[in-house]
Design a protein around this motif. Structure first.
Motif, PDB file in Angstrom:
ATOM      1  N   MET A  68       0.908  -1.184  -0.086  1.00 59.79           N
ATOM      2  CA  MET A  68      -0.006  -0.044   0.084  1.00 59.79           C
ATOM      3  C   MET A  68       0.852   1.359  -0.052  1.00 59.79           C
ATOM      4  O   MET A  68       1.991   1.233   0.621  1.00 59.79           O
ATOM      5  CB  MET A  68      -1.055   0.049   1.162  1.00 59.79           C
ATOM      6  CG  MET A  68      -2.070  -1.061   1.256  1.00 59.79           C
ATOM      7  SD  MET A  68      -3.114  -0.626  -0.118  1.00 59.79           S
ATOM      8  CE  MET A  68      -4.103   0.711   0.356  1.00 59.79           C
ATOM      9  N   GLU A  69       0.378   2.276  -0.751  1.00 60.88           N
ATOM     10  CA  GLU A  69       0.920   3.556  -0.777  1.00 60.88           C
ATOM     11  C   GLU A  69       2.526   3.415  -1.672  1.00 60.88           C
ATOM     12  O   GLU A  69       3.117   4.472  -1.675  1.00 60.88           O
ATOM     13  CB  GLU A  69       1.375   4.181   0.620  1.00 60.88           C
ATOM     14  CG  GLU A  69      -0.005   4.178   1.394  1.00 60.88           C
ATOM     15  CD  GLU A  69      -1.228   4.903   1.108  1.00 60.88           C
ATOM     16  OE1 GLU A  69      -1.027   6.029   0.579  1.00 60.88           O
ATOM     17  OE2 GLU A  69      -2.321   4.440   1.267  1.00 60.88           O
ATOM     18  N   MET A  70       2.656   2.402  -1.987  1.00 60.32           N
ATOM     19  CA  MET A  70       3.979   2.516  -2.724  1.00 60.32           C
ATOM     20  C   MET A  70       3.837   2.633  -4.369  1.00 60.32           C
ATOM     21  O   MET A  70       2.734   2.314  -4.777  1.00 60.32           O
ATOM     22  CB  MET A  70       4.646   0.929  -2.368  1.00 60.32           C
ATOM     23  CG  MET A  70       5.097   1.059  -1.161  1.00 60.32           C
ATOM     24  SD  MET A  70       6.234   2.415  -0.433  1.00 60.32           S
ATOM     25  CE  MET A  70       7.842   1.886  -1.158  1.00 60.32           C
ATOM     26  N   PRO A  71       4.857   2.554  -5.108  1.00 63.62           N
ATOM     27  CA  PRO A  71       4.719   2.922  -6.652  1.00 63.62           C
ATOM     28  C   PRO A  71       4.125   1.423  -7.191  1.00 63.62           C
ATOM     29  O   PRO A  71       4.342   0.575  -6.771  1.00 63.62           O
ATOM     30  CB  PRO A  71       5.973   2.930  -7.074  1.00 63.62           C
ATOM     31  CG  PRO A  71       6.779   3.941  -5.983  1.00 63.62           C
ATOM     32  CD  PRO A  71       6.068   3.434  -4.700  1.00 63.62           C
ATOM     33  N   ILE A  72       3.307   1.922  -8.105  1.00 65.31           N
ATOM     34  CA  ILE A  72       2.452   0.430  -8.760  1.00 65.31           C
ATOM     35  C   ILE A  72       3.415  -0.016  -9.689  1.00 65.31           C
ATOM     36  O   ILE A  72       3.648   0.575 -10.783  1.00 65.31           O
ATOM     37  CB  ILE A  72       1.166   1.044  -9.275  1.00 65.31           C
ATOM     38  CG1 ILE A  72       0.182   1.378  -8.090  1.00 65.31           C
ATOM     39  CG2 ILE A  72       0.580  -0.133  -9.836  1.00 65.31           C
ATOM     40  CD1 ILE A  72      -1.083   2.197  -8.631  1.00 65.31           C
TER      41      ILE A  72
END
Lengths: 178, 194
Positions: A151-155
């Protein structure tokens, strides 16, 4: 209760259709318009709830920017969005949904959890709201249900990229048809 | 997980058999639960082979129960005792109850006598999962491989079952093949039965 602010930047000219451009379509008043063969969408951004850029993709050569610029635009937009909520004279404002400028429109969609999706596109592009909702749907399916996404990290999800490319392609085909 | 029930019209409510209840579950709910299962197991291991083994073990327990349930429900407390019978039971009956469809194909290995393959173009558990590049050939289908091993093992057909991605020509996404390698004793028994 969802009041939204529409910012109209100063606009001198709406759009110039040059005859060397691609297809031909009918305008709202029945007038013949020349459509640009280039993509209507310039770029797509997804930012997490703290304003960090987690996904960026540009389509076509117009509006391309380097990594630093895209990060800057993302965090700038995040702040502007937050400020606009405070500035609104009405209570319950959810922030800017559409920013119109001379050379581009910026459509923004904010999910309930604060993740923001926004596209920069040609002025006057239609149905961007629906496209953003569709992209949100793809995000919930192929990013949030992927056990390897933090979560909240680059996709970085292959299936998300694949389905996104298909959605954009479909939107482009629909545009040519209009 | 996902089954398709047939609905027959009855004029009299008393003629209607008791329903077996709703057989389908939400795919999203399943996908989130499965994602959590994988994430939890990831925190418990330090290499990929170990993660694969843990997922397989989780599936094994499902397989053992599914065999019990289906033999009772669909086969009148009988179960297959021959190799091809149990394979087609897995390929059609088990698959249909779990995934709402029969598996795309069931093939015999060309190189080895004891190998069989069940292939699926898009395995339900992998529908939303993208494997990161640094995890190499890891496949969450290990869970399904575990289910198959659970069914086969409990039915008296011990086997080693593994899940693999197999690239397909003209397709962007590889398909998943469940490779079944039976134990020697199974083949000896089959030969004896003729």
């Amino acid at each position: 209760m969802h009041q939204s602010l529409i910012i109209h930047c100063e606009r001198t000219s709406r759009k110039v259709y040059s005859p060397s451009d691609g297809g031909i379509g009918k305008g709202p008043g029945g007038e013949v318009l020349q459509f640009n063969r280039m993509a209507a969408i310039y770029s797509l951004f997804i930012i997490n709830k703290s304003g960090g850029l987690i996904f960026y993709k540009d389509y076509g050569s117009a509006g391309r920017m380097d990594t630093n610029d895209s990060l800057r635009v993302a965090s700038l937009w995040h702040s502007m969005h937050a400020i606009s909520q405070q500035l609104s004279p009405m209570a319950g404002c959810t922030g800017i949904e559409l920013l119109e400028a001379d050379t581009f429109d910026l459509h923004c969609f904010q999910s309930l959890t604060g993740t923001k999706f926004f596209v920069v596109c040609e002025p006057g592009s239609l149905h961007m709201g629906a496209l953003l909702k569709h992209i949100y749907e793809l995000y919930t399916d192929f990013v949030l249900k992927n056990p390897f996404y933090e979560m909240e990290m680059p996709i970085r999800c292959e299936l998300f990229d694949l389905n996104l490319a298909q959605a954009i392609q479909k939107d482009r085909v629909a545009l040519m048809g209009r | 997980m996902i089954g398709v029930g047939k609905i027959k019209q009855y004029t009299n409510v008393l003629d209607k058999p008791l329903s077996r209840g709703k057989q389908e579950v939400s795919l999203s709910a399943f996908a989130f639960l499965f994602s959590e299962l994988v994430q939890y197991n990831q925190t418990q291991v330090d290499n990929i082979a170990e993660l694969e083994r843990r997922l397989e073990d989780a599936g094994y327990a499902v397989g053992a129960r599914v065999l019990e349930l289906l033999c009772h429900r669909d086969k009148g407390n009988r179960r297959e005792t021959r190799l091809l019978g149990i394979l087609s039971f897995v390929h059609s009956t088990v698959w249909k109850v779990l995934f709402g469809k029969v598996a795309d194909s069931l093939e015999k290995g060309t190189e080895h006598e004891d190998e069989y393959m069940i292939s699926e173009k898009e395995l339900l558990v992998n529908r939303f999962i993208s494997i990161p590049k640094d995890m190499g050939t890891f496949n969450c289908g290990a869970f399904v491989a575990g289910i198959v091993r659970g069914v086969l093992d409990s039915a008296g057909f011990p086997a080693v079952v593994t899940a693999h991605f197999v690239p397909m020509e003209g397709q962007q996404r590889p398909r998943t093949t469940i490779l079944i390698k039976f134990a020697e004793e199974v083949l000896r028994r089959e030969a004896r039965l003729g």
